[in-house]
Motif scaffolding. Structure first.
Motif, mmCIF file in Angstrom:
data_model
loop_
_atom_site.group_PDB
_atom_site.id
_atom_site.type_symbol
_atom_site.label_atom_id
_atom_site.label_comp_id
_atom_site.label_asym_id
_atom_site.label_seq_id
_atom_site.Cartn_x
_atom_site.Cartn_y
_atom_site.Cartn_z
ATOM 1 N N SER A 93 -53.034 46.656 -53.628
ATOM 2 C CA SER A 93 -54.017 45.685 -53.124
ATOM 3 C C SER A 93 -53.370 44.404 -52.628
ATOM 4 O O SER A 93 -52.379 43.943 -53.179
ATOM 5 N N ARG A 94 -53.995 43.830 -51.624
ATOM 6 C CA ARG A 94 -53.607 42.494 -51.166
ATOM 7 C C ARG A 94 -54.267 41.457 -52.071
ATOM 8 O O ARG A 94 -53.725 40.391 -52.334
ATOM 9 N N CYS A 95 -55.457 41.816 -52.528
ATOM 10 C CA CYS A 95 -56.201 40.917 -53.406
ATOM 11 C C CYS A 95 -56.873 41.745 -54.502
ATOM 12 O O CYS A 95 -57.540 42.738 -54.206
ATOM 13 N N GLY A 96 -56.658 41.356 -55.746
ATOM 14 C CA GLY A 96 -57.255 42.091 -56.869
ATOM 15 C C GLY A 96 -58.117 41.179 -57.709
ATOM 16 O O GLY A 96 -57.735 40.058 -58.022
ATOM 17 N N VAL A 97 -59.300 41.655 -58.055
ATOM 18 C CA VAL A 97 -60.225 40.846 -58.843
ATOM 19 C C VAL A 97 -60.579 41.599 -60.123
ATOM 20 O O VAL A 97 -61.054 42.736 -60.068
ATOM 21 N N VAL A 98 -60.332 40.957 -61.263
ATOM 22 C CA VAL A 98 -60.707 41.572 -62.532
ATOM 23 C C VAL A 98 -62.130 41.145 -62.852
ATOM 24 O O VAL A 98 -62.371 39.999 -63.239
ATOM 25 N N ILE A 131 -49.228 41.020 -56.803
ATOM 26 C CA ILE A 131 -50.226 39.983 -56.533
ATOM 27 C C ILE A 131 -50.693 39.322 -57.838
ATOM 28 O O ILE A 131 -50.563 39.906 -58.914
ATOM 29 N N LEU A 188 -53.754 38.467 -60.010
ATOM 30 C CA LEU A 188 -55.133 38.936 -60.102
ATOM 31 C C LEU A 188 -56.072 37.750 -60.286
ATOM 32 O O LEU A 188 -55.749 36.792 -60.989
ATOM 33 N N LEU A 189 -57.207 37.829 -59.618
ATOM 34 C CA LEU A 189 -58.193 36.753 -59.737
ATOM 35 C C LEU A 189 -59.119 37.034 -60.915
ATOM 36 O O LEU A 189 -59.594 38.157 -61.081
ATOM 37 N N GLU A 190 -59.347 36.006 -61.705
ATOM 38 C CA GLU A 190 -60.279 36.145 -62.824
ATOM 39 C C GLU A 190 -61.147 34.906 -62.896
ATOM 40 O O GLU A 190 -60.742 33.846 -62.428
ATOM 41 N N LEU A 244 -70.421 40.999 -60.075
ATOM 42 C CA LEU A 244 -69.820 40.250 -58.961
ATOM 43 C C LEU A 244 -70.444 40.565 -57.593
ATOM 44 O O LEU A 244 -70.678 39.645 -56.798
ATOM 45 N N ILE A 297 -58.743 45.298 -50.875
ATOM 46 C CA ILE A 297 -59.244 44.377 -51.907
ATOM 47 C C ILE A 297 -59.872 45.249 -52.980
ATOM 48 O O ILE A 297 -60.677 46.134 -52.678
ATOM 49 N N PRO A 315 -45.579 51.638 -65.164
ATOM 50 C CA PRO A 315 -45.154 51.333 -63.792
ATOM 51 C C PRO A 315 -45.060 49.818 -63.618
ATOM 52 O O PRO A 315 -45.672 49.070 -64.383
ATOM 53 N N GLY A 354 -51.915 57.485 -62.685
ATOM 54 C CA GLY A 354 -51.131 56.387 -62.124
ATOM 55 C C GLY A 354 -50.775 55.314 -63.142
ATOM 56 O O GLY A 354 -50.249 54.268 -62.796
ATOM 57 N N LYS A 355 -51.064 55.588 -64.430
ATOM 58 C CA LYS A 355 -50.847 54.547 -65.451
ATOM 59 C C LYS A 355 -49.523 54.673 -66.190
ATOM 60 O O LYS A 355 -49.127 53.775 -66.930
ATOM 61 N N VAL A 356 -48.827 55.811 -66.028
ATOM 62 C CA VAL A 356 -47.595 56.038 -66.791
ATOM 63 C C VAL A 356 -46.531 56.659 -65.891
ATOM 64 O O VAL A 356 -46.827 57.545 -65.086
ATOM 65 N N PRO A 402 -68.331 34.948 -61.884
ATOM 66 C CA PRO A 402 -68.677 35.605 -60.619
ATOM 67 C C PRO A 402 -68.830 34.640 -59.453
ATOM 68 O O PRO A 402 -68.375 34.926 -58.350
ATOM 69 N N TYR A 448 -42.760 55.124 -69.620
ATOM 70 C CA TYR A 448 -42.842 53.674 -69.459
ATOM 71 C C TYR A 448 -43.939 53.302 -68.474
ATOM 72 O O TYR A 448 -44.467 54.160 -67.754
ATOM 73 N N PHE A 486 -54.644 48.089 -58.190
ATOM 74 C CA PHE A 486 -54.133 46.735 -57.908
ATOM 75 C C PHE A 486 -52.723 46.774 -57.311
ATOM 76 O O PHE A 486 -52.306 45.830 -56.657
ATOM 77 N N ARG A 487 -51.992 47.877 -57.567
ATOM 78 C CA ARG A 487 -50.619 47.955 -57.042
ATOM 79 C C ARG A 487 -50.581 48.108 -55.525
ATOM 80 O O ARG A 487 -49.563 47.865 -54.898
ATOM 81 N N PRO A 497 -48.433 44.920 -60.527
ATOM 82 C CA PRO A 497 -48.641 44.583 -59.117
ATOM 83 C C PRO A 497 -48.028 43.226 -58.792
ATOM 84 O O PRO A 497 -47.921 42.370 -59.671
ATOM 85 N N ARG A 502 -57.603 45.278 -65.959
ATOM 86 C CA ARG A 502 -56.509 44.573 -65.268
ATOM 87 C C ARG A 502 -55.284 45.466 -65.063
ATOM 88 O O ARG A 502 -54.400 45.162 -64.277
ATOM 89 N N ASN A 503 -55.236 46.602 -65.761
ATOM 90 C CA ASN A 503 -54.113 47.534 -65.573
ATOM 91 C C ASN A 503 -54.424 48.663 -64.590
ATOM 92 O O ASN A 503 -53.670 49.628 -64.497
#
Ligand SMILES: Cc1cc2nc3c(=O)[nH]c(=O)nc-3n(C[C@H](O)[C@H](O)[C@H](O)COP(=O)(O)OP(=O)(O)OC[C@H]3O[C@@H](n4cnc5c(N)ncnc54)[C@H](O)[C@@H]3O)c2cc1C
Lengths: 251, 306
Positions: free
Chosen positions: B282-287, A227, A229-231, B293, B268, A222, B122-124, A234, A220, B279-280, A225, B274-275
């Protein structure tokens, strides 16, 4: 020196992987990164000590053709012989694979067998150490450098935090490589294509025994997150990031 | 039930992960911790068997085997570290025991165990059923260390001769990390690049960002392995642990071995996926694409600084 390197394929994480309760369905397979380093270190040892390198691609029926390109890559870099070991059934248990491979490898007379220290799908054992016990050979993992002094291997192993240990290892032995001592050699596409055409791959069938004791209940994802996510574009994102940097008093 | 913990010892010191394992083991049963070497064991909150055998070596699976015969534990816990994994895999194979690797949780169930492992970078997650006795190789940071700390119980000292095991691999000595211009573990602001940076030439971009932020550049294993940054700049299990104010991760997926070294107060992460597991933590995650950027970000930071 007669050298062997084990090369496995694993799901390519750059592509999507589908997580079903009973299995992982990858979009594509690639060489296990640590095994690529094992092959590289095998070739480096050949440069230092002479001899030959056989690369043993370990696959099951589903992934049998996915290892052709990584094997050809090894050939392009200087591997002498390519062997495709096709496991009689799919298994996540490294111990079963180790038992099957040990049967094949035991009378081949290799002085050193390299494996990657770990594969990304190794949740039930690691191959190198288990293979060593099945073949009754010494094993050391975390290897980042191998030399030969008076017929003995001198191995550098990572211990974490930047610390290394140096060890003397008698041959025959199995070494679990974490990284080769130099960056992976770059192979131009034309050279790889040529190797794909020229390389001869022997195939062997490996009988995988069934050993009780461990079963998968479910796969399965995990938890997501916590938080948001920012999108966005730029410009907008950079402005938001500046705000965050101010919040954490970096700016 | 009896539970055996194999202590993680580096340079004759008990490592924090040992206490994490002892803490978890205490929830499962009566704990004995096996310590190879002469480290101070007084803070281990369990009984201890201490074997005078120098530095831990891969062939010490033979010591674990002897202690296993003596105690007949139902579970044997090792840390997922460069030292212990060599021993654990050989021990499990030698005794035909089921083994779970990259474990983040263990519980007793019926007459066996259920373990959870974090795999595929770390994905599964995967839940496993194991028959007893079973071997577990547990990721660092999976359990609190407090429960495993206290005052040691009974300490039994054994020598290699008494255990009747023999050598296989010889330890020559330690090689200390090179001392570089900067120690990333002591820096407050670290801009770290992963494989997502794409090319060696793009490291410059990270350097420029680090400069405007007053920080330094570090990287993940593939970046170091490629020779794009010196070894002393590696963050993670094999490299350094960053503990400062900010860790800015550019194109880093967040594999277990990497995030083990990320203990900065604020993380950050910028990642196109996005997966991405990073990000798990992170305080702040940017896709976003770092290459698009970061240049804009550098400009905005310059403007903000005036
Ligand atoms: C025993 C052992 C020890 C290890 N020790 C360490 C260690 O000390 N340190 C360490 O780092 N690793 C270590 N590893 C390796 C670890 O398992 C991972 O392979 C590694 O951390 C992956 O690095 P990465 O995130 O840079 O690369 P990848 O996992 O390939 O991730 C690249 C990321 O970049 C993203 N990306 C791609 N393009 C872009 C773009 N244009 N913009 C934004 N994002 C993009 C992708 O989505 C992906 O998430 C160790 C492994 C083992 C087995």
């Amino acid at each position: 020196m007669k050298i062997c390197a084990v090369l496995r394929v694993v799901p390519d994480l750059v592509e999507e992987i589908e997580i079903e309760e009973t299995e992982i369905v990858p979009f594509a397979y690639i060489a296990n990164e640590r095994d690529e380093h094992a092959v590289e270190e095998a070739l480096i040892l050949k440069e230092k000590a002479g001899g030959s390198v056989d690369v043993l691609g370990v696959v099951d029926e589903d992934t049998a053709s996915d290892v052709d390109e990584p094997l050809a890559m090894a050939y392009a870099k200087g591997a002498d012989n390519l062997i495709k070991a096709i496991l009689s059934r799919k298994t996540f248990r490294r111990y079963e694979v180790a038992k099957g491979l040990a049967e094949f490898l035991k009378d081949k007379g290799y002085d050193v067998i390299f494996t990657g220290i770990q594969a990304i799908d190794a949740f039930a054992g690691t191959l190198g150490g288990m293979l060593a016990r099945c073949m009754n050979l010494p094993y050391i993992g975390g290897v980042v450098e191998v030399d030969v002094q008076n017929g003995t291997l001198v191995v550098k192993k990572e211990l974490g935090g930047g610390l290394l240990g140096e060890y003397r290892v008698s041959t025959p032995a199995i070494l679990g490589v974490v990284s080769a001592e130099r960056p992976l050699k770059f192979v131009p596409f034309a050279k790889l294509k040529k190797a794909m055409k020229e390389a001869n791959i022997d195939e062997v069938d490996i009988e995988v025994p069934e050993i009780e004791g461990i079963d998968v209940l479910r796969y399965y994802e995990p938890p997501k997150p916590e938080i948001t996510l920012l999108e966005g574009d730029p410009e907008e994102l950079a402005e938001k990031l500046v705000e965050v940097l101010k919040e954490v008093s970096v700016l | 039930m009896n539970v055996l913990v194999f202590a993680e010892v580096v340079e004759n010191e008990i490592q924090e992960i040992t206490y994490e394992l002892v803490g978890k083991a205490k929830q499962l049963g009566d704990v004995t911790t096996l310590v190879v070497g002469n480290a101070d064991v007084s803070n281990i909150n369990s009984d201890v068997i201490q074997v005078d055998a120098g530095e831990p070596l891969p062939w010490h699976y033979k010591i674990v085997e002897k202690v296993f015969e003596k105690l007949k534990p139902s579970a044997i816990l090792f840390g997922n570290t460069l030292t212990s994994i060599d021993i654990a895999a050989q021990f499990a194979a030698q005794l035909d025991l089921p083994m779970a690797t990259m474990v983040t949780d263990i519980s007793a169930k019926d007459d066996g165990f259920v373990a959870t492992s974090l795999v595929y970078g770390g994905k599964v997650l995967v839940d496993l059923a194991l028959k007893s006795p079973a071997v577990f190789v547990v990721n660092r940071g999976s359990f609190p260390a407090e429960e495993g700390k206290g005052s040691v119980g009974n300490v039994e000292k054994l020598s290699l001769e008494e255990l009747g095991v023999s050598d296989g691999i010889e330890f020559v000595g330690y090689i200390k990390p090179e001392v570089e211009d900067v120690d990333i573990s002591k820096m407050d602001i670290v801009v770290s690049v992963g494989r997502g940076i794409g090319d060696e030439a793009n490291i410059e971009l990270a350097e420029e960002l680090a400069e405007v932020l007053g920080g330094v550049v570090a990287g993940s294993r593939p970046v170091i392995d490629s020779g794009w940054l010196p070894k002393t700049r590696q963050v993670g299990r094999s490299g350094k642990t960053v503990t400062g104010k900010l860790y800015l991760a550019l194109g880093i997926s967040g594999a277990t071995e990497h995030v083990e070294g990320v203990k900065a107060k604020n993380v950050i992460a910028i990642n196109i996926d996005r997966n991405a597991p990073i990000f798990r933590i992170s305080r702040c995650g940017v896709v976003a694409d770092v290459l698009e950027l970061v240049p804009v970000l550098i400009e905005k930071i310059r403007e903000a600084k005036g």
